[in-house]
Every structure is written in C-alpha cells, then in structure tokens.
Design a protein around this motif. Sequence first.
Motif, short mmCIF file in Angstrom:
data_model
loop_
_atom_site.label_atom_id
_atom_site.label_comp_id
_atom_site.label_asym_id
_atom_site.label_seq_id
_atom_site.Cartn_x
_atom_site.Cartn_y
_atom_site.Cartn_z
N MET A 215 33.62 46.54 26.73
CA MET A 215 33.90 46.86 28.14
C MET A 215 35.39 46.71 28.44
N GLN A 216 35.90 47.67 29.19
CA GLN A 216 37.31 47.58 29.60
C GLN A 216 37.39 46.98 31.00
N ILE A 217 38.28 46.03 31.15
CA ILE A 217 38.49 45.43 32.47
C ILE A 217 39.92 45.74 32.90
N ARG A 218 40.03 46.44 34.02
CA ARG A 218 41.36 46.82 34.50
C ARG A 218 41.89 45.77 35.45
N LEU A 219 43.04 45.20 35.07
CA LEU A 219 43.65 44.15 35.89
C LEU A 219 44.81 44.75 36.68
N PRO A 220 44.88 44.44 37.96
CA PRO A 220 46.00 44.96 38.74
C PRO A 220 47.29 44.21 38.41
N HIS A 221 48.39 44.75 38.87
CA HIS A 221 49.69 44.10 38.66
C HIS A 221 49.73 42.75 39.41
N ALA A 222 49.21 42.78 40.63
CA ALA A 222 49.18 41.56 41.46
C ALA A 222 47.82 41.47 42.11
N GLY A 223 47.40 40.26 42.45
CA GLY A 223 46.13 40.14 43.15
C GLY A 223 45.35 38.92 42.67
N ILE A 224 44.06 38.96 43.00
CA ILE A 224 43.20 37.80 42.71
C ILE A 224 42.03 38.26 41.84
N VAL A 225 41.79 37.52 40.77
CA VAL A 225 40.61 37.77 39.93
C VAL A 225 39.70 36.55 40.09
N LEU A 226 38.56 36.80 40.71
CA LEU A 226 37.63 35.72 40.98
C LEU A 226 36.62 35.66 39.84
N LEU A 227 36.54 34.55 39.14
CA LEU A 227 35.50 34.38 38.14
C LEU A 227 34.27 33.82 38.85
N VAL A 228 33.11 34.37 38.55
CA VAL A 228 31.89 33.93 39.24
C VAL A 228 30.84 33.62 38.17
N GLY A 229 30.31 32.40 38.21
CA GLY A 229 29.23 32.08 37.26
C GLY A 229 28.94 30.59 37.27
N PRO A 230 27.70 30.23 36.92
CA PRO A 230 27.33 28.81 36.89
C PRO A 230 28.16 28.03 35.86
N SER A 231 28.07 26.73 35.91
CA SER A 231 28.66 25.88 34.87
C SER A 231 28.13 26.31 33.52
N ASN A 232 28.98 26.31 32.53
CA ASN A 232 28.64 26.68 31.14
C ASN A 232 28.52 28.18 30.91
N SER A 233 28.84 28.99 31.92
CA SER A 233 28.74 30.43 31.70
C SER A 233 29.92 30.93 30.88
N GLY A 234 30.98 30.12 30.73
CA GLY A 234 32.06 30.50 29.83
C GLY A 234 33.34 30.95 30.52
N LYS A 235 33.47 30.61 31.79
CA LYS A 235 34.65 31.04 32.57
C LYS A 235 35.95 30.51 31.94
N SER A 236 36.00 29.18 31.77
CA SER A 236 37.23 28.56 31.23
C SER A 236 37.46 29.01 29.79
N THR A 237 36.37 29.20 29.03
CA THR A 237 36.50 29.61 27.62
C THR A 237 37.15 30.99 27.53
N LEU A 238 36.72 31.90 28.41
CA LEU A 238 37.32 33.25 28.41
C LEU A 238 38.82 33.15 28.74
N LEU A 239 39.15 32.40 29.78
CA LEU A 239 40.56 32.32 30.20
C LEU A 239 41.42 31.68 29.10
N LYS A 240 40.84 30.65 28.45
CA LYS A 240 41.58 30.00 27.36
C LYS A 240 41.87 31.00 26.25
N SER A 241 40.87 31.82 25.92
CA SER A 241 41.09 32.78 24.82
C SER A 241 42.10 33.84 25.25
N MET A 242 42.10 34.22 26.53
CA MET A 242 43.09 35.20 27.00
C MET A 242 44.51 34.62 26.94
N ILE A 243 44.63 33.33 27.23
CA ILE A 243 45.94 32.67 27.15
C ILE A 243 46.39 32.63 25.69
#
Length: 191
Positions: A1-29
């Motif tokens: 899946m392709q996710i298009r990120l804008p130049h500026a703005g807010i990306v809201l991660l939504v999901g219960p604990s353990n859904s992998g929000k922080s893990t995804l961001l860590k891998s992107m960093i």
Amino acid sequence: MQIRLPHAGIVLLVGPSNSGKSTLLKSMIEKKEILPSEVISSDDFRVLVSDIEFIDWRDRPKDEADNLMDEYQTISREAFSMMDSVIDARARLNKLTFVDATHLHPDDRKRYIALARKNNVPILSIVFDIPEEDLLSRDAGRENPRGKKRIKQQFQTFKREKNYLKKEGYMSVYLIREHDNLQFIRSKNPV
Ligand code: ATP
C-alpha cells in the motif's frame, strides 16, 4: 500500500495499545523516511511532565487501583496539553507531525481535526486494524503489559469507532493490517 504524506500537516495514528503505532514510526525513523522530531508521542510526553513511564493498576485492591487511574489521568491531561501546544506550533510553522497515541475517542481526534483546520494544514489518519488475539498476545510479551481487560476494552472501542473515521474529515484514511508492505510517498512541495 502506498501512503501519500503531505509536505506539512498532521498524521494521526489510530489504534489500540499493541497495534504497532510506535513500532511503525520507529522503523520509519530508522529508514530515514521521517525525522525523530516529526514524532510526538503521548508516552514520551507523560515521561516529560511526570518522570513516570508506566502506571500498573492491575491486580490492585479497588481503592488503590482507582487512585492510580486518577493519577494516570491527571498526568495524561498535562501531557496532552503540552503535546497539543507543540503540534499547534509545528502546524503554524508548516511542519509535518505524526501523533502517536491511541486516538480511540472521537473528541481526541476532533481536537486535531480542528487544530489542522485552524492552521490550514491537511490531516490524515493511519488506522491500525489488528485482530484482538494479536493485540493480546503482543501485550503478554511486552515488558509493561497493559493487561487483558484494558486491551479488550480498547479493542471494543476501536471496533465501534472504525466505522465513523471515514466521515470525520481527513484528507485520507489509510486502514492498515501489517506495516511491512507500506510505501511512503512524501510530497516535497507545499500543497
Ligand atoms: P501503545 O499505544 O501501548 O504505545 P503501540 O500501538 O504503539 O502501543 P507498539 O509499542 O508499537 O504498539 O508495540 C507494542 C508491542 O507489540 C511491542 O512489544 C512490539 O514489539 C509488538 N509489536 C508491534 N508491532 C508488531 C508486529 N507487527 N508484529 C509483532 N509484534 C508487534
């Protein structure tokens, strides 16, 4: 899946604990797709305002558990107030910000939709749709488990809220089940 990120703005991660929000961001960093400073996390802000990383009220007598939950809520209120100031400032400065918190309650999401509108920047959401059994098994293997009861409650809230997300006013809503196959395309130009 392709996710298009804008130049500026807010990306809201939504999901219960353990859904992998922080893990995804860590891998992107790690892959240098985003900067560490582009991530604003409620867990980090709780530590910043209170020094407390985690409050465990499982298996405590009711009075004690109620007091600990009150303390957690007080800390969370302060943490979110600081977070929102930073997110607001970053939106004013035309920066991109990933907000790492569960965002299961509509009022929490509405606050950021209003904040994005006020600052004239887009807001999109990445929604982590993970089966309950995976959330529970990941929780059991975690250093600080949130506990079965809390995960099950969060999952029920998520199941209900998932149906409303599309109509809340995001530029895009990306429903993801796994994050291995995600490709991020980042706009270099202001839109
Ligand atoms: P919280 O809202 O509680 O901070 P979170 O959605 O940010 O949770 P993570 O902190 O990313 O979740 O992950 C929680 C646990 O689940 C960690 O132990 C992590 O290693 C594990 N985990 C995350 N994603 C996966 C995955 N795709 N497969 C297996 N385990 C995972």
